[in-house]
Design a protein around this motif. Structure first.
Motif, PDB file in Angstrom:
ATOM      1  N   GLN A 133       0.854  -1.177   0.000  1.00 15.73           N
ATOM      2  CA  GLN A 133       0.000   0.000   0.000  1.00 15.73           C
ATOM      3  C   GLN A 133       0.894   1.233   0.000  1.00 15.73           C
ATOM      4  O   GLN A 133       1.693   1.425   0.921  1.00 15.73           O
ATOM      5  CB  GLN A 133      -0.914   0.008   1.223  1.00 15.73           C
ATOM      6  CG  GLN A 133      -1.936  -1.118   1.247  1.00 15.73           C
ATOM      7  CD  GLN A 133      -2.736  -1.102   2.530  1.00 15.73           C
ATOM      8  OE1 GLN A 133      -2.341  -1.654   3.546  1.00 15.73           O
ATOM      9  NE2 GLN A 133      -3.887  -0.461   2.485  1.00 15.73           N
ATOM     10  N   ASP A 134       0.775   2.038  -1.021  1.00 16.79           N
ATOM     11  CA  ASP A 134       1.667   3.187  -1.169  1.00 16.79           C
ATOM     12  C   ASP A 134       1.694   4.081   0.060  1.00 16.79           C
ATOM     13  O   ASP A 134       0.658   4.437   0.619  1.00 16.79           O
ATOM     14  CB  ASP A 134       1.261   4.021  -2.390  1.00 16.79           C
ATOM     15  CG  ASP A 134       1.741   3.390  -3.695  1.00 16.79           C
ATOM     16  OD1 ASP A 134       2.491   2.397  -3.630  1.00 16.79           O
ATOM     17  OD2 ASP A 134       1.370   3.881  -4.771  1.00 16.79           O
ATOM     18  N   ASN A 135       2.919   4.397   0.454  1.00 20.90           N
ATOM     19  CA  ASN A 135       3.213   5.353   1.524  1.00 20.90           C
ATOM     20  C   ASN A 135       2.884   4.841   2.917  1.00 20.90           C
ATOM     21  O   ASN A 135       2.887   5.615   3.879  1.00 20.90           O
ATOM     22  CB  ASN A 135       2.503   6.694   1.287  1.00 20.90           C
ATOM     23  CG  ASN A 135       3.353   7.872   1.750  1.00 20.90           C
ATOM     24  OD1 ASN A 135       4.575   7.862   1.594  1.00 20.90           O
ATOM     25  ND2 ASN A 135       2.718   8.869   2.312  1.00 20.90           N
ATOM     26  N   LYS A 136       2.615   3.548   3.056  1.00 21.98           N
ATOM     27  CA  LYS A 136       2.467   2.953   4.375  1.00 21.98           C
ATOM     28  C   LYS A 136       3.855   2.558   4.896  1.00 21.98           C
ATOM     29  O   LYS A 136       4.801   2.387   4.128  1.00 21.98           O
ATOM     30  CB  LYS A 136       1.562   1.721   4.330  1.00 21.98           C
ATOM     31  CG  LYS A 136       0.122   2.017   3.927  1.00 21.98           C
ATOM     32  CD  LYS A 136      -0.590   2.856   4.980  1.00 21.98           C
ATOM     33  CE  LYS A 136      -2.061   3.035   4.633  1.00 21.98           C
ATOM     34  NZ  LYS A 136      -2.763   3.863   5.641  1.00 21.98           N
TER      35      LYS A 136
ATOM     36  N   ARG B  66       8.830   3.952   4.814  1.00 21.78           N
ATOM     37  CA  ARG B  66       7.642   4.046   3.969  1.00 21.78           C
ATOM     38  C   ARG B  66       7.990   3.474   2.597  1.00 21.78           C
ATOM     39  O   ARG B  66       9.053   3.771   2.048  1.00 21.78           O
ATOM     40  CB  ARG B  66       7.191   5.499   3.829  1.00 21.78           C
ATOM     41  CG  ARG B  66       6.635   6.081   5.107  1.00 21.78           C
ATOM     42  CD  ARG B  66       5.938   7.410   4.869  1.00 21.78           C
ATOM     43  NE  ARG B  66       5.576   8.014   6.141  1.00 21.78           N
ATOM     44  CZ  ARG B  66       4.473   7.729   6.824  1.00 21.78           C
ATOM     45  NH1 ARG B  66       3.600   6.843   6.327  1.00 21.78           N
ATOM     46  NH2 ARG B  66       4.222   8.319   7.979  1.00 21.78           N
TER      47      ARG B  66
ATOM     48  N   SER C 264       6.643   2.571  -1.464  1.00 18.71           N
ATOM     49  CA  SER C 264       5.704   2.772  -2.567  1.00 18.71           C
ATOM     50  C   SER C 264       6.181   1.947  -3.742  1.00 18.71           C
ATOM     51  O   SER C 264       7.395   1.744  -3.921  1.00 18.71           O
ATOM     52  CB  SER C 264       5.623   4.257  -2.964  1.00 18.71           C
ATOM     53  OG  SER C 264       5.097   5.039  -1.916  1.00 18.71           O
ATOM     54  N   LYS C 265       5.250   1.456  -4.536  1.00 22.54           N
ATOM     55  CA  LYS C 265       5.579   0.643  -5.705  1.00 22.54           C
ATOM     56  C   LYS C 265       5.411   1.495  -6.962  1.00 22.54           C
ATOM     57  O   LYS C 265       4.379   2.143  -7.140  1.00 22.54           O
ATOM     58  CB  LYS C 265       4.673  -0.577  -5.761  1.00 22.54           C
ATOM     59  CG  LYS C 265       5.066  -1.615  -6.790  1.00 22.54           C
ATOM     60  CD  LYS C 265       6.214  -2.464  -6.285  1.00 22.54           C
ATOM     61  CE  LYS C 265       6.633  -3.514  -7.312  1.00 22.54           C
ATOM     62  NZ  LYS C 265       5.600  -4.522  -7.534  1.00 22.54           N
ATOM     63  N   ASN C 266       6.417   1.518  -7.805  1.00 21.58           N
ATOM     64  CA  ASN C 266       6.382   2.314  -9.033  1.00 21.58           C
ATOM     65  C   ASN C 266       6.872   1.454 -10.191  1.00 21.58           C
ATOM     66  O   ASN C 266       8.075   1.297 -10.391  1.00 21.58           O
ATOM     67  CB  ASN C 266       7.240   3.571  -8.883  1.00 21.58           C
ATOM     68  CG  ASN C 266       7.174   4.465 -10.099  1.00 21.58           C
ATOM     69  OD1 ASN C 266       6.256   4.368 -10.909  1.00 21.58           O
ATOM     70  ND2 ASN C 266       8.172   5.333 -10.242  1.00 21.58           N
TER      71      ASN C 266
ATOM     72  N   LYS D  93      11.276   5.519   1.506  1.00 20.37           N
ATOM     73  CA  LYS D  93      11.322   6.895   2.014  1.00 20.37           C
ATOM     74  C   LYS D  93      11.382   6.921   3.540  1.00 20.37           C
ATOM     75  O   LYS D  93      10.822   6.043   4.210  1.00 20.37           O
ATOM     76  CB  LYS D  93      10.090   7.672   1.542  1.00 20.37           C
ATOM     77  CG  LYS D  93      10.021   7.860   0.036  1.00 20.37           C
ATOM     78  CD  LYS D  93       8.798   8.660  -0.373  1.00 20.37           C
ATOM     79  CE  LYS D  93       7.531   7.854  -0.238  1.00 20.37           C
ATOM     80  NZ  LYS D  93       6.339   8.562  -0.772  1.00 20.37           N
TER      81      LYS D  93
ATOM     82  N   THR E 273      15.736   3.848  -4.008  1.00 17.13           N
ATOM     83  CA  THR E 273      14.914   2.953  -4.829  1.00 17.13           C
ATOM     84  C   THR E 273      15.620   1.613  -4.992  1.00 17.13           C
ATOM     85  O   THR E 273      16.858   1.542  -4.997  1.00 17.13           O
ATOM     86  CB  THR E 273      14.645   3.550  -6.222  1.00 17.13           C
ATOM     87  OG1 THR E 273      15.895   3.783  -6.882  1.00 17.13           O
ATOM     88  CG2 THR E 273      13.868   4.849  -6.105  1.00 17.13           C
TER      89      THR E 273
ATOM     90  N   LYS F 216       3.504  -4.837   7.746  1.00 13.78           N
ATOM     91  CA  LYS F 216       3.152  -3.417   7.818  1.00 13.78           C
ATOM     92  C   LYS F 216       3.059  -2.987   9.275  1.00 13.78           C
ATOM     93  O   LYS F 216       2.543  -3.726  10.120  1.00 13.78           O
ATOM     94  CB  LYS F 216       1.807  -3.193   7.110  1.00 13.78           C
ATOM     95  CG  LYS F 216       1.326  -1.758   7.103  1.00 13.78           C
ATOM     96  CD  LYS F 216       0.078  -1.603   6.242  1.00 13.78           C
ATOM     97  CE  LYS F 216      -1.082  -2.409   6.773  1.00 13.78           C
ATOM     98  NZ  LYS F 216      -2.331  -2.198   6.025  1.00 13.78           N
TER      99      LYS F 216
END
Length: 203
Positions: A142-145, A159, A161-163, A170, A180, A194
């Motif tokens: 889940q982005d930014n979790k 934190r 995020s998947k891109n 982060k 990254t 999480k």
């Protein structure tokens, strides 16, 4: 578990209203100390739970209210909020935790508690905080979790995020740069779970 929660549960266990003075006697501290710790929402330690059990001759680990869950606390596992920290051992103990503290709590999910070290996630997570981890069960990031993960043999709390074909890592502390992981290196990242609750270090 906080001291006021302990008083409530203990009263149900022994069948009488356990007050602050009685709890102070059990722990070998003053009533004023108990009062101050309740105001500060201080957590009960494992050794204190054992003292309470011996003093009142009760078991705190029997059938409990629905809003209490027993979670494995890995006392010697440190997840880094900085440059990485190695797991020293896997010794664990059970701690009673109010489920209201845990975001999205479900009896079907697996949880554990570890320690945080470092300052890269400050002020969200500080050095010495305890972190409750909802173990990863194959679901998408889940982005930014905030997650705890292992990379190159070290544990981190960041934190994520998947891109597309890369994972962005982060920190909340702006002094730490964004990183990254992409390509085949993604296979070296092992997602543990999480972060669903943070128990702040008191004092």
């Amino acid at each position: 578990m906080k001291l006021d929660e302990l008083l409530s549960i203990l009263s149900k266990r022994v069948g009488i209203a356990v007050n602050q003075s009685m709890l102070a006697d059990a722990l070998g501290i003053t009533r004023q100390t108990i009062s101050n710790r309740i105001k500060n929402e201080s957590e009960v330690t494992v050794s204190e739970l054992k003292k309470v059990e011996e003093f009142f001759n009760v078991s705190m680990f029997g059938e409990m209210p629905d809003d209490i869950a027993y979670i494995d606390y890995y006392t010697d596992v440190f997840a880094s909020c900085g440059e990485g920290s190695i797991v020293f051992s896997s010794e664990k103990t059970k701690l009673p935790i109010s489920t209201s503290m845990i975001s999205g709590y479900s009896k079907s999910k697996l949880y554990s508690m570890i320690n945080a070290t470092g300052n890269s996630m400050a002020p969200t997570i500080d050095n010495g905080d305890k972190l409750i981890v909802e173990h990863w069960s194959g679901n998408q990031i889940q982005d930014n979790k905030i997650y705890v993960f292992c990379y190159n043999g070290e544990f981190f709390v960041k934190r994520l995020s998947k891109n597309l074909d890369e994972i962005i890592i982060k920190s909340d502390n702006p002094e730490y740069r964004v990183r990254t992981i992409g390509g085949k290196s993604i296979m070296d990242l092992i997602l543990i779970g999480k972060i669903v609750a943070t128990i702040k270090q008191v004092g």
